[in-house]
Motif scaffolding. Sequence first.
Motif, short mmCIF file in Angstrom:
data_model
loop_
_atom_site.label_atom_id
_atom_site.label_comp_id
_atom_site.label_asym_id
_atom_site.label_seq_id
_atom_site.Cartn_x
_atom_site.Cartn_y
_atom_site.Cartn_z
N VAL A 406 -2.87 13.04 15.79
CA VAL A 406 -1.56 12.92 15.12
C VAL A 406 -1.73 12.18 13.81
CG1 VAL A 406 0.04 12.96 17.07
CG2 VAL A 406 -1.01 10.81 16.37
N TYR A 407 -0.71 12.25 13.00
CA TYR A 407 -0.69 11.53 11.73
C TYR A 407 0.58 10.70 11.69
CZ TYR A 407 -3.75 11.96 7.62
OH TYR A 407 -4.73 11.79 6.68
N LEU A 408 0.42 9.38 11.76
CA LEU A 408 1.57 8.50 11.64
C LEU A 408 1.86 8.30 10.15
CD1 LEU A 408 3.62 6.27 12.62
CD2 LEU A 408 1.72 4.66 12.32
N MET A 409 3.08 8.64 9.72
CA MET A 409 3.48 8.35 8.36
C MET A 409 4.25 7.02 8.39
SD MET A 409 2.20 11.19 7.33
CE MET A 409 2.59 11.69 5.67
N TYR A 410 3.75 6.02 7.65
CA TYR A 410 4.42 4.70 7.69
C TYR A 410 5.09 4.44 6.34
CZ TYR A 410 0.04 3.52 5.42
OH TYR A 410 -1.02 3.51 4.55
N PRO A 411 6.20 3.71 6.37
CA PRO A 411 7.05 3.60 5.17
C PRO A 411 6.59 2.51 4.21
CG PRO A 411 8.08 2.48 7.01
CD PRO A 411 6.78 3.02 7.53
N ALA A 412 5.62 2.82 3.36
CA ALA A 412 5.07 1.81 2.44
C ALA A 412 5.26 2.22 0.98
CB ALA A 412 3.59 1.58 2.75
N ASN A 413 6.02 3.29 0.74
CA ASN A 413 6.23 3.72 -0.65
C ASN A 413 7.69 4.12 -0.87
OD1 ASN A 413 5.59 4.20 -3.33
ND2 ASN A 413 3.73 5.37 -2.84
N ILE A 414 7.99 4.52 -2.09
CA ILE A 414 9.37 4.78 -2.52
C ILE A 414 9.64 6.29 -2.45
CG2 ILE A 414 10.87 4.67 -4.59
CD1 ILE A 414 9.20 2.13 -5.39
N PRO A 415 10.82 6.70 -1.97
CA PRO A 415 11.13 8.14 -1.89
C PRO A 415 11.29 8.80 -3.27
CG PRO A 415 12.66 6.86 -0.55
CD PRO A 415 11.90 5.89 -1.39
N HIS A 416 11.18 10.10 -3.28
CA HIS A 416 11.45 10.97 -4.45
C HIS A 416 10.50 10.77 -5.62
CE1 HIS A 416 14.96 11.77 -2.13
NE2 HIS A 416 15.56 10.64 -2.42
#
Length: 529
Positions: A406-416
Amino acid sequence: MKKWFRIAGLVSVLFLPALLFAQQSTELPALKQEAVTEVDRLQTFTQQMVDQIFSYSELGFQEFETSRYVTGILEKNGFRVERGVAGIPTAWVATYGSGKPVVAFITDIDCIPRASQKPGVAYHDPLIEGAPGHGEGHNSGMAVNITAALVLKKLMEGHKLAGTIKIFPGVAEEILGSKAFYVRAGLFKDVDIVLGTHVWHEFSTSYGTGDGKWSGLVSVQYFFHGKAAHAAGAPWDGRSALDGVSLMNAGWEFRREHLRLQQRSHYVIINGGDQPNVVPSEAAVWYYFRELDYPHIKSLYEIGNTMADAAAQMSDTTVNRKLVGSAWPTHFNKVIAEWQQKNIEQVGMPRWSEADQMLAKALQKEIGAKVEGLKDKVTPLSEPVKEPIGGGSDDVGDISWNVPTVYLMYPANIPHLPGHSWANAVAMATPIAHKGSTAGAKVQAMTALDFLLQSELVKQAWDYFRDVQTKEIHYESFLAPEDKPMVEMNKEKMEKFLPQLKKYYYDSAKYKSYLEQLGITYPTVKAQP
Ligand SMILES: [Zn+2]
């Protein structure tokens, strides 16, 4: 006395597995809680890793400082490290523990050309003009995985848990340069599950074809060879290798109209000759051919080869090619994703500060993107899309077709953000990246515990892998036996900037954060009109 022992021994042999399992299941929530607490205790360590690797800014195959730094930490903490695996100097495998299951962590470590950027500054302001930089955020992945691995090691020791943890770096991911070679070298043969992780602006995971925005690819360089001559004095004596490149590109542009809509292809001219008055005897072009599955990728590759040969014929030059990288389209494991999702929901989004949101919004405004700030909710696990449209690639795809992954995407950056640019580097050595990495490390550790303590889950993951994922599709590498990792790539580019980059390496003994070392006020945004 002796007899009593024998009976007790027999009883424990008979009942121990069931007993152990019941015990482990009740232990699991408590162990996960302990993991969360331990990851929180390592917040400063995680932050320092994020900042340190950000400051190294190393391109694919040249990740020498990064690898030295990460393997140093691992060895100091009792992991066994094997370096130079799969014929790649910056690749390695670190191992802790013994026996089954074998849980592997992997994440990328390379950066993007010309993406140098001061962190925490919401407009284009390179730290070093033209230098490489972490314009995707691969600097944070190792902080996630190493934090999780150190916590797991502590829990495994403290609670006498069986199993093995392995850690791999994604070397040269930006050129899809290593993971198919890892697979070919058999590095995943004894691995039971792979927990890959990647920076993103969402907290999410996926399975199957996911959101459908993944393609597989081959990355190929075509080298044309002509004959040098005075471009004005005796052009008839010359044969231009650049003509070969130009004809191939023109041919490809026409052919594009008659390809499936799912294809994506792009090229850059890596050698266009030296100066106009010399007919170029050497020229080269580099193509990415992307499609949704192995047969279509293979067919695009063959069209490219035909076009190169035809262009060589037209220009009376010769051409040879070199495969630089390849990637299967990813397919992630449903069983692992479902368990991982529960952990994502339990951990939840980081608590963003006003400063974090201000940086995010100012950057979104600056680049003309939707001004929305940072995400405040985790992303639910959704059914894979029925009709994928394709998009970027990741050579973790090859691993995902060999081991449940699996690939966990973790929230360390800014959207768009546009991806692969200076804008994607802005948040990557700020509290946004630090908090997102801590959140990611918690989920990595918790998901590893799920599989270390419940051996039937490993079996379920393999059942999905065998009976669903690979029921009809069988992995076949794009690599020919003679293909070798292109370990010399980026060497010159890196050497050019190394002396300047070294001046900016993060010194964690002296400064609390990289922002402090650089003297950057957080956030630095343009004055409101
Ligand atoms: Zn990436």
